[in-house]
Design a protein around this motif. Structure first.
Motif, PDB file in Angstrom:
ATOM      1  N   ASP A 146       0.705  -1.063   0.039  1.00 12.38           N
ATOM      2  CA  ASP A 146       0.049  -0.113  -0.050  1.00 12.38           C
ATOM      3  C   ASP A 146       0.840   1.166  -0.110  1.00 12.38           C
ATOM      4  O   ASP A 146       0.543   2.305  -0.683  1.00 12.38           O
ATOM      5  N   LEU A 147       1.971   1.427   0.900  1.00 17.18           N
ATOM      6  CA  LEU A 147       2.864   2.482   0.876  1.00 17.18           C
ATOM      7  C   LEU A 147       3.475   2.424  -0.457  1.00 17.18           C
ATOM      8  O   LEU A 147       3.658   3.653  -0.853  1.00 17.18           O
ATOM      9  N   LEU A 148       3.973   1.709  -1.252  1.00 15.14           N
ATOM     10  CA  LEU A 148       4.335   1.682  -2.534  1.00 15.14           C
ATOM     11  C   LEU A 148       3.325   2.520  -3.555  1.00 15.14           C
ATOM     12  O   LEU A 148       3.846   3.223  -4.300  1.00 15.14           O
ATOM     13  N   ARG A 149       2.072   2.002  -3.554  1.00 15.53           N
ATOM     14  CA  ARG A 149       1.164   2.481  -4.256  1.00 15.53           C
ATOM     15  C   ARG A 149       0.898   4.018  -3.960  1.00 15.53           C
ATOM     16  O   ARG A 149       0.824   4.939  -4.929  1.00 15.53           O
ATOM     17  N   ARG A 150       0.890   4.325  -2.838  1.00 11.02           N
ATOM     18  CA  ARG A 150       0.599   5.617  -2.444  1.00 11.02           C
ATOM     19  C   ARG A 150       1.803   6.518  -2.704  1.00 11.02           C
ATOM     20  O   ARG A 150       1.622   7.832  -3.101  1.00 11.02           O
ATOM     21  N   SER A 151       2.989   6.042  -2.393  1.00 12.53           N
ATOM     22  CA  SER A 151       4.469   6.912  -2.716  1.00 12.53           C
ATOM     23  C   SER A 151       4.323   7.017  -4.290  1.00 12.53           C
ATOM     24  O   SER A 151       4.722   8.154  -4.681  1.00 12.53           O
TER      25      SER A 151
END
Length: 216
Positions: A146-151
């Protein structure tokens, strides 16, 4: 402890579904597993178990194989037929005179393991702990994804067509931490309790790693 702290603590605990038609057996399971400090949910029948699975996500199901009405095999078959619950590990709880043929039937429904009553408390806790650890590792991996997608979404919005190298490096480091945690589980063995769940988790890690590699 405040309500917010209590809610956060509950979210960090794995939910384990205990399914047995005898209340005394459920009490015994709770006594054995209580020291793991996870959330234990009772179900007195296969129907109760299926209803519980409609509302909550579980790390593991301990399922009595021989129950009146809908037995453990039919319950497991229905659990595995649902998209939402098909990957939830199931440990069948069986009588000492459990037939080998029934064991094959259990594995055919997707059982991860079998345990005969009465249980060795240490063995039961050890097996359950493996699945709890895998559940926590899977949640950690989902958080990193999720962090990857948001970043990436935020970076692309601010600078179209460009991905921040520091963001990718940070996510690679986080993913390595998850990989190491998974490798430590049960010695990284390919057999034993949780082997299928480990393989699925390993595939998710590989997929995320490939996504990061494509970003440079």
């Amino acid at each position: 402890m405040s309500e917010r702290q209590r809610a956060t603590s509950d979210l960090q605990r794995a939910k384990i579904l205990l399914v047995d038609d005898r209340a005394a057996n459920l009490v015994a399971l709770e006594a054995i597993l209580g020291s793991l400090n996870q959330t234990l949910v009772r179900a007195g029948s296969g129907e109760d178990a299926l209803r519980a699975l409609l509302h909550d996500d579980f790390a593991l199901i301990l399922l009595d194989a021989q129950m009146p009405g809908m037995d453990g095999f039919e319950t497991a078959t229905r659990i595995k037929a649902r998209e939402r619950t098909k990957d939830v590990p199931i440990i069948f709880l069986t009588a000492n005179d459990f037939d080998t043929h029934l064991a094959y039937r259990g594995y055919a429904t997707g059982a991860a393991d079998f345990l005969a009553k009465p249980f060795d408390p240490w063995l039961l806790r050890a097996k359950v702990q493996v699945f709890v650890d895998l559940w926590h590792a899977s949640r950690k991996l989902s958080t990193q994804a999720d962090l990857l997608r948001r970043s990436l979404d935020e970076r692309r919005a601010s600078v179209p067509g460009r991905v921040d190298v520091d963001v990718v490096a940070d996510l690679r480091a986080r993913l390595t931490g998850v990989e190491e945690a998974v490798a430590d589980l049960d010695g990284g063995a390919d057999m034993g309790p949780g082997s299928d769940a480990r393989r699925r988790l390993g595939q998710r890690i590989d997929d995320l790693r490939q996504a990061l590699d494509t970003l440079g």
